[in-house]
Design a protein around this motif. Sequence first.
Motif, short mmCIF file in Angstrom:
data_model
loop_
_atom_site.label_atom_id
_atom_site.label_comp_id
_atom_site.label_asym_id
_atom_site.label_seq_id
_atom_site.Cartn_x
_atom_site.Cartn_y
_atom_site.Cartn_z
N ILE A 18 8.12 12.45 -0.15
CA ILE A 18 9.21 12.01 -1.46
C ILE A 18 8.40 13.74 -1.80
CG2 ILE A 18 8.33 10.81 -3.57
CD1 ILE A 18 8.57 8.48 -1.92
N ARG A 19 7.21 13.65 -2.40
CA ARG A 19 6.67 14.80 -3.33
C ARG A 19 7.37 16.00 -2.97
NH1 ARG A 19 1.60 14.55 -2.63
NH2 ARG A 19 1.14 16.14 -0.61
N ARG A 78 0.49 -1.15 0.16
CA ARG A 78 -0.13 -0.16 0.04
C ARG A 78 1.56 0.93 -0.07
NH1 ARG A 78 -3.62 0.27 4.68
NH2 ARG A 78 -4.78 -1.96 4.09
N ILE A 79 2.00 1.07 0.83
CA ILE A 79 2.73 2.26 1.05
C ILE A 79 3.69 2.60 -0.43
CG2 ILE A 79 4.30 3.32 2.48
CD1 ILE A 79 2.61 2.77 4.80
N GLY A 80 4.49 1.23 -0.43
CA GLY A 80 5.99 1.37 -1.45
C GLY A 80 7.10 0.91 -0.78
N HIS A 81 7.45 0.60 0.31
CA HIS A 81 8.46 1.01 1.23
C HIS A 81 9.13 -0.57 -0.13
CE1 HIS A 81 9.03 3.81 3.42
NE2 HIS A 81 7.54 3.81 4.34
N LYS A 82 10.41 -0.97 0.45
CA LYS A 82 11.33 -1.81 0.01
C LYS A 82 11.97 -2.49 1.44
CE LYS A 82 10.08 -1.52 -4.45
NZ LYS A 82 8.55 -2.42 -5.16
N ARG A 83 12.37 -1.41 1.88
CA ARG A 83 13.52 -1.46 2.93
C ARG A 83 12.90 -1.27 4.30
NH1 ARG A 83 19.29 0.57 3.10
NH2 ARG A 83 18.73 0.54 0.45
N ASP A 103 7.05 12.92 13.32
CA ASP A 103 7.30 13.71 11.41
C ASP A 103 5.74 12.03 11.21
OD1 ASP A 103 6.33 13.80 9.14
OD2 ASP A 103 8.65 13.80 9.04
N THR A 104 4.80 12.53 11.45
CA THR A 104 4.11 11.60 10.78
C THR A 104 3.14 11.54 9.48
OG1 THR A 104 2.01 12.29 12.09
CG2 THR A 104 3.09 11.06 12.75
N ARG A 105 4.16 12.42 8.40
CA ARG A 105 3.71 12.57 7.09
C ARG A 105 3.63 10.93 6.58
NH1 ARG A 105 7.25 16.89 4.96
NH2 ARG A 105 8.85 15.87 6.59
N SER A 106 2.60 11.42 5.42
CA SER A 106 2.65 10.02 4.56
C SER A 106 3.81 9.90 3.53
CB SER A 106 1.59 9.50 3.06
OG SER A 106 1.62 10.88 2.75
N LEU A 107 4.49 8.86 2.86
CA LEU A 107 6.01 8.19 2.25
C LEU A 107 5.74 9.35 0.87
CD1 LEU A 107 8.67 7.63 1.98
CD2 LEU A 107 7.26 4.87 0.65
N SER A 133 5.33 7.56 6.63
CA SER A 133 4.78 6.48 7.05
C SER A 133 5.13 5.93 7.97
CB SER A 133 4.73 5.53 5.75
OG SER A 133 4.05 6.40 4.40
N SER A 134 5.21 6.14 8.56
CA SER A 134 6.13 5.46 10.62
C SER A 134 4.90 5.42 11.44
CB SER A 134 7.21 6.40 11.21
OG SER A 134 8.54 6.35 9.76
N ARG A 135 4.86 4.17 11.28
CA ARG A 135 4.19 3.89 13.24
C ARG A 135 4.80 2.96 13.72
NH1 ARG A 135 2.25 7.18 10.49
NH2 ARG A 135 -0.14 6.97 9.68
N ILE A 136 5.03 2.78 15.16
CA ILE A 136 5.71 2.65 16.29
C ILE A 136 4.94 1.71 16.93
CG2 ILE A 136 7.63 3.75 15.81
CD1 ILE A 136 7.20 5.22 18.07
N GLY A 137 4.18 2.13 16.54
CA GLY A 137 2.75 0.83 17.93
C GLY A 137 2.97 -0.53 17.22
N VAL A 138 3.28 -1.27 18.02
CA VAL A 138 2.99 -2.81 17.58
C VAL A 138 1.47 -3.52 16.55
CG1 VAL A 138 3.71 -5.25 18.31
CG2 VAL A 138 5.11 -3.53 19.92
#
Length: 499
Positions: free
Chosen positions: A398-399, A149-154, A390-394, A363-368
């Motif tokens: 990137i934009r 959904r977000i597109g992370h590779k790492r 900073d809770t902004r989306s990826l 797009s970080s979320r740190i709740g398990v």
Amino acid sequence: MLSSPVKIDSWKQRKIRWDEIDRYMHGGRDFIDDGALTSAIGANRAPDPARIRDIIAKSLAIETLAIDEAAALINVTDPDLLAEMEAAAGQIKRHVYDNRIVTFAPLYLSNGCVNNCRYCGFRRENRSIRRVTLSMEEVRRETEVLCGRIGHKRLIVVYGEHPVSDIDYMVDSIAAIYDVSVPVRRGAGQIRRVNVNAAPLCIQDLERLKTVGIGTFQVFQETYHHATYARIHPADTIKGNYQWRLYCMHRAFEAGVDDFGIGALFGLADWRFEVLGLLAHAHELERAVGIGPHTISFPRLEPAENTPFLQDARLRVADADFRKAVTVLRLAVPYTGMILTARESADTRRALMPLGITQIDASSRIGVGAYADGTADHVQDNRQQFVLGDTRSLDAVIRELAQNGTITSFCTAGYRCGRTGKRIMDLLRTGREGRFCKLNAVLTFREWLDDFASPETAAAAQAVIEQEIEAIGREQPERVETFMNYYRRTVAGERDLYF
């Protein structure tokens, strides 16, 4: 969680292996000399501007600074000299890592912990935290969101120190992450590299992580100041052993893990001491194993659920001091990657990235379990370790980077091509790694734009793509034909082409 205190105590007693500490020490002493580091700060006050410019020139030559040289930079107060230091920091980053930012996401898999660190929301006595360890199916669901959904590779996967999330769980969860493949617009969303942030491990366990295919292995010392470390890490806990933690990267190298990341938690002790402690750690790794840290991280203390220790204003590192710390670290260890996390606010990250930052999360979320749980409060819930800034989306991050002329890279090719350890360090010091990085950054950025970007972000990124392709033609004419072939194939929908 294991409920039996007897089982947990037995597990704790087996964790620390003294032979895997003593073999690296010299005369029973570790390599952090508190007195020497403190004295260096005092001895280098009011540095001569000519000396500072000589030190900057050494950094620009991609040479690791001496402790006294970094201490001199720490003591600079003249605004013009500070501006020269910051300009050099940005120049070094562009020379070594090119015009790119690497993105990743943290994935917290467990928050159970046997330790009792005074500053940590996960400490064992904190009854306000809801303890969670993800099942393998839940690990897959979190991964599906991140790569589909977000597109992370790492990813950087994070584990608490507890029997339920020990090495067997680590290996199984990493394998589960790599196994996920999700259809996206053109291809398949997959995680291509899993980095690990975990408690110190023994050589045997580190060998198992190497086998499952990890990228960078991170262990942060938290604070290098011995007395402070002892005060905030109770002696009856695993983490109370300063040297077991300090020598983890020595063990990692012996286990075949040659990409390692170090860090300090800024706000526990004098930030100036921590900068020199990180540099001393880099010196020791260069001496002992022949390569320095692949990354350095410098998180600042943030509020955490039911953690009154963090309310002490004396612990805060002021923004101006933090800015100087980042600048000095970039100059002191010019070859290393530098990670600035979403602990910091969006404004702070904007201000600091030009000083040599190479990696950020988004797009970080740190709740398990928080990625798959759309109802969670992503600023603070009772499953997470601290509060995000900073809770902004990826897509939004990137934009903004593209609007500023910076390319976002999703490249993981170096790990799969063997450009790790000493090989990548040699390439970084000479600036040659940045040439590979530019090629792979464009290809992976094209992938992400076609598979995940909003129309607004895709439009903003087009100028950056064109800028980077033009630079490749100018700087690497010998690779243009092959690169353009890969690029056209990527536009046509082929994936994971790299140099």
